[in-house]
Enzyme design. Structure first.
Site, mmCIF file in Angstrom:
data_model
loop_
_atom_site.group_PDB
_atom_site.id
_atom_site.type_symbol
_atom_site.label_atom_id
_atom_site.label_comp_id
_atom_site.label_asym_id
_atom_site.label_seq_id
_atom_site.Cartn_x
_atom_site.Cartn_y
_atom_site.Cartn_z
ATOM 1 N N THR A 13 0.815 -1.220 0.000
ATOM 2 C CA THR A 13 0.000 0.000 0.000
ATOM 3 C C THR A 13 0.846 1.266 0.000
ATOM 4 O OG1 THR A 13 -0.119 0.120 2.414
ATOM 5 C CG2 THR A 13 -1.798 -1.215 1.296
ATOM 6 N N ASP A 14 0.146 2.360 -0.279
ATOM 7 C CA ASP A 14 0.787 3.667 -0.171
ATOM 8 C C ASP A 14 0.570 4.193 1.254
ATOM 9 O OD1 ASP A 14 -1.863 4.590 -0.053
ATOM 10 O OD2 ASP A 14 -1.847 5.379 -2.097
ATOM 11 N N ALA A 15 0.932 5.437 1.495
ATOM 12 C CA ALA A 15 0.832 6.004 2.846
ATOM 13 C C ALA A 15 -0.609 6.054 3.345
ATOM 14 C CB ALA A 15 1.440 7.403 2.869
ATOM 15 N N ILE A 18 -3.821 2.336 0.715
ATOM 16 C CA ILE A 18 -4.475 1.869 -0.519
ATOM 17 C C ILE A 18 -3.441 1.174 -1.399
ATOM 18 C CG2 ILE A 18 -5.604 2.657 -2.647
ATOM 19 C CD1 ILE A 18 -6.922 4.846 -0.971
#
Length: 132
Positions: A13-15, A18
């Site tokens: 995921t990103d920060a 997601i």
């Protein structure tokens, strides 16, 4: 049709928690590999025979995001099978069955040494054709 589960880890995921879009392609690749494995074909053994599968084309639509810690299902189905290539239709769904990503992936069989198209081995072609 083949189904393969994947859990979303923090590294996927990103920060914001997601899934990064390119990771969906990795999940689909793993699902195709696991399907081959379930059919009795290990890609390292195929590579020893100079048989490799390469992605020629991908058309992917993203409908909704996957998030950290979700359990997804990767559905794979061959919709076109030719002598040296095949097209997979792959769908990624969440635990509720909601469609998150759909893709058509064209995969070509190549001679690994010459990097030229080659026919899919007859036994593998037969096993794959039963999945259509």
């Amino acid at each position: 049709m083949h189904n393969w589960p994947v859990r979303i880890y923090y590294e996927d995921t990103d920060a914001g928690g997601i899934v990064y879009y390119a990771n969906y392609l990795k999940f689909m690749e793993r699902a195709r590999t696991e399907w081959l494995r379930e059919l009795g074909y290990e890609q390292d053994i195929l590579l020893e025979q100079s048989i490799a599968f390469v992605v020629k084309r991908v058309e992917m639509n993203n409908y909704a995001p996957a998030r950290f810690n979700q359990l997804l299902s990767i559905e794979s189905q061959i919709v076109e099978l030719k002598g040296a290539s095949m097209v997979f239709q792959q769908k990624i769904k969440n635990e509720s069955g909601d469609l998150l990503v759909a893709a058509d992936v064209q995969v070509a069989c190549v001679d690994q040494v010459k990097m030229r198209p080659r026919k899919i081995p007859r036994t593998l072609l037969g096993d794959l054709s039963r999945g259509i």
